[in-house]
Design a protein around this motif. Structure first.
Motif, PDB file in Angstrom:
ATOM      1  N   LEU A  39      53.544 -51.044   3.004  1.00 57.46           N
ATOM      2  CA  LEU A  39      53.808 -51.997   1.923  1.00 57.46           C
ATOM      3  C   LEU A  39      52.890 -53.219   2.016  1.00 57.46           C
ATOM      4  O   LEU A  39      52.291 -53.648   1.025  1.00 57.46           O
ATOM      5  CB  LEU A  39      55.283 -52.442   2.004  1.00 57.46           C
ATOM      6  N   THR A  40      52.773 -53.758   3.235  1.00 59.59           N
ATOM      7  CA  THR A  40      51.947 -54.971   3.377  1.00 59.59           C
ATOM      8  C   THR A  40      50.467 -54.647   3.107  1.00 59.59           C
ATOM      9  O   THR A  40      49.764 -55.447   2.497  1.00 59.59           O
ATOM     10  CB  THR A  40      52.102 -55.620   4.768  1.00 59.59           C
ATOM     11  N   GLN A  41      50.047 -53.449   3.530  1.00 60.94           N
ATOM     12  CA  GLN A  41      48.637 -53.085   3.277  1.00 60.94           C
ATOM     13  C   GLN A  41      48.382 -52.897   1.783  1.00 60.94           C
ATOM     14  O   GLN A  41      47.372 -53.358   1.244  1.00 60.94           O
ATOM     15  CB  GLN A  41      48.267 -51.817   4.046  1.00 60.94           C
ATOM     16  N   ALA A  42      49.336 -52.249   1.109  1.00 62.53           N
ATOM     17  CA  ALA A  42      49.172 -52.033  -0.341  1.00 62.53           C
ATOM     18  C   ALA A  42      49.120 -53.378  -1.065  1.00 62.53           C
ATOM     19  O   ALA A  42      48.276 -53.607  -1.940  1.00 62.53           O
ATOM     20  CB  ALA A  42      50.316 -51.178  -0.879  1.00 62.53           C
ATOM     21  N   GLN A  43      50.022 -54.304  -0.653  1.00 63.27           N
ATOM     22  CA  GLN A  43      50.044 -55.605  -1.346  1.00 63.27           C
ATOM     23  C   GLN A  43      48.796 -56.421  -1.017  1.00 63.27           C
ATOM     24  O   GLN A  43      48.258 -57.126  -1.889  1.00 63.27           O
ATOM     25  CB  GLN A  43      51.315 -56.383  -0.979  1.00 63.27           C
ATOM     26  N   ALA A  44      48.320 -56.345   0.236  1.00 57.01           N
ATOM     27  CA  ALA A  44      47.120 -57.117   0.607  1.00 57.01           C
ATOM     28  C   ALA A  44      45.952 -56.698  -0.287  1.00 57.01           C
ATOM     29  O   ALA A  44      45.149 -57.537  -0.723  1.00 57.01           O
ATOM     30  CB  ALA A  44      46.787 -56.908   2.079  1.00 57.01           C
TER      31      ALA A  44
END
Ligand code: SAM
Ligand code: SF4
Length: 435
Positions: free
Chosen positions: A356-361
């Motif tokens: 999730l954090t990678q997708a949002q970054a």
């Protein structure tokens, strides 16, 4: 003069409470220090939202035992959301006998009297009421952007959240008191108001929230107004139109959705669906096309299955918000979710969190990247934390901009800044008059 060290954990509401604590201490002739060895009073203003913040507090209080032995006159105080829970306050009292004073989130006005009695004794202020106390002085470190609480507490009882238990029932300040404080802040040179509440949309003073915003926007000298947090269930068309029509209300919205799965939203007691949230974002973007939107998400809520997480991931890919604050679920004793059994392993939850954090970054970097080459209105707030040759401010959408200038600048001015580079978290640029 006595010296105090105030250590704050948690959210902006806690920062605002610490500004009041410092205001009260300043009136008692305390000055402030950074080093525990220099302090006559060390006060921890704590956060209870996740276990990690609590564990840090326990570690830091424990570490002061030695200092207290060397300096028996040192007063150690612990207050805030952790100590508003009787169970936690009792644990601190029992496990850390070197702590002198324990109180909750709504007793700052009693601090002078509590401190006068605290030396060499233990005060355990158990009674917390739900009253709204006005006229507590605030020592605000930021001289450009002022935190301005408009309401306290929360009635929403999201099933994972400890806030309603530690901050009590929702209560709004009187409109008149908020307006008066805002006028005083404007007269002192503040340019931006950051309105605070757990759910500002349900503000109910003499005016409702959109009406309050319109009234605050009329104050001369105040150039920008932001607010946190909003709850999707109370986000009204009236608020959207007030935001769209008023230049002083920043084109920024923090609207937490917590999960993209209807099944989990129901278990979280969020009282809206994914479709309702998507509809809200679409209406906001239709009315205010250049608005920057951020949200909060919890990963690993007990009962969350892999398909629920995939729903959350698909929602962030669909909505492409500017920023996401992502949290791994933390079990809070006394909340309904604490009785629910986790389905996913912690290993799976951590891997989901990373996805999730990678997708949002990637999304945030792409959105911010589109600002490179544009000129943004940036309210200059001070120097960059890491480099005193670089200034720092925010765009109307709330994005942090680190910028250089060959000309002298005044903090508090809104400046045209040419954006030269961007990451997922911040923008970099220079004063545009040079071009
Ligand atoms: N009232 C605000 C709202 O509902 O938007 C939020 C207040 S809470 C201090 C900030 C965020 O912490 C929440 O939006 C939620 O994502 C997160 N949070 C709250 N309880 C949590 C828990 N038990 N575990 C993990 N995250 C939590
Ligand atoms: Fe917690 Fe929900 Fe209230 Fe926010 S709205 S403070 S998440 S209970």
């Amino acid at each position: 003069m006595k010296k105090a060290l105030v250590i704050t954990y948690g959210c902006r509401q806690n920062l605002s409470d610490s500004e009041k604590i410092k205001g009260v201490l300043q009136n008692m002739n305390y000055e402030f220090c950074e080093n525990p060895e220099d302090a006559d009073l060390i006060l921890f203003n704590t956060c209870a939202v996740r276990a990690g913040a609590e564990d840090r507090v326990y570690g830091n209080i424990g570490a002061l035992k030695k200092l207290k032995l060397q300096n028996p006159g040192l007063i150690i105080a612990v207050c805030g959301c952790m100590t508003s829970q009787r169970r936690v306050a009792a644990k601190i009292k029992k496990s850390f006998p070197h702590v002198n004073l324990i109180f909750g989130t709504n007793s700052v006005h009693l601090l002078p009297q509590m401190l006068n009695n605290a030396e060499n004794t233990h005060i355990f202020h158990e009674r917390e009421d739900d009253d709204v106390y006005e006229n507590i002085p605030s020592l605000r470190e930021n001289k450009i952007v002022a935190n301005l609480p408009i309401m306290f507490g929360c009635n929403n009882f999201c099933s994972y959240c400890v806030v309603p238990y530690v901050r009590g029932r929702e209560r709004s300040r009187k409109t008149e008191d908020i307006i008066n404080e805002a006028r005083i802040l404007a007269a002192r040179g503040y340019k931006e108001l950051q309105l605070l509440g757990q759910n500002v949309n349900s503000y109910s003073g003499d005016l409702n929230f959109p009406q309050l915003l319109s009234k605050l926007a009329k104050i001369n000298g105040i150039e920008r107004i932001r607010f946190i947090s909003s709850h999707p269930k109370d986000f009204s068309p009236e608020l959207i139109s007030v935001m769209a029509d008023n230049k002083k209300i920043c084109k920024q919205l923090h609207l937490p959705f917590q999960s993209g799965s209807d099944r989990i939203l129901k278990k979280m007691n969020r009282t809206y669906t994914r479709a309702h949230y998507v509809g809200l974002i679409e209406s906001v973007r239709r009315a205010i096309p250049d608005i920057a939107i951020s949200s909060d998400v919890i990963v690993g809520f007990p009962n969350e299955e892999q398909s629920d997480f995939e729903d959350t991931l698909s929602l962030i890919n669909k909505l492409r918000l500017d920023m996401l604050f992502t949290f791994i679920y933390s079990k809070r004793e006394g909340t309904p979710a604490a009785k629910m059994e986790p389905i996913l392993s912690m290993e799976q939850t951590k891997s989901n969190f990373l996805r999730l954090t990678q997708a949002q970054a990637k999304i945030s970097a792409e959105i911010n990247g589109k600002l490179v080459g544009t000129v943004q209105d940036v309210l200059a707030e001070g120097y960059s934390k890491n480099n005193k040759d670089v200034y720092c401010g925010r765009t109307d959408g709330g994005k942090i901009v680190n910028f250089t200038s060959h000309e002298n600048i005044n903090f508090g001015d809104v400046l045209p800044i040419k954006i030269q580079n961007a990451t997922a978290w911040a923008l970099g640029g220079c004063y545009a008059e040079r071009y």
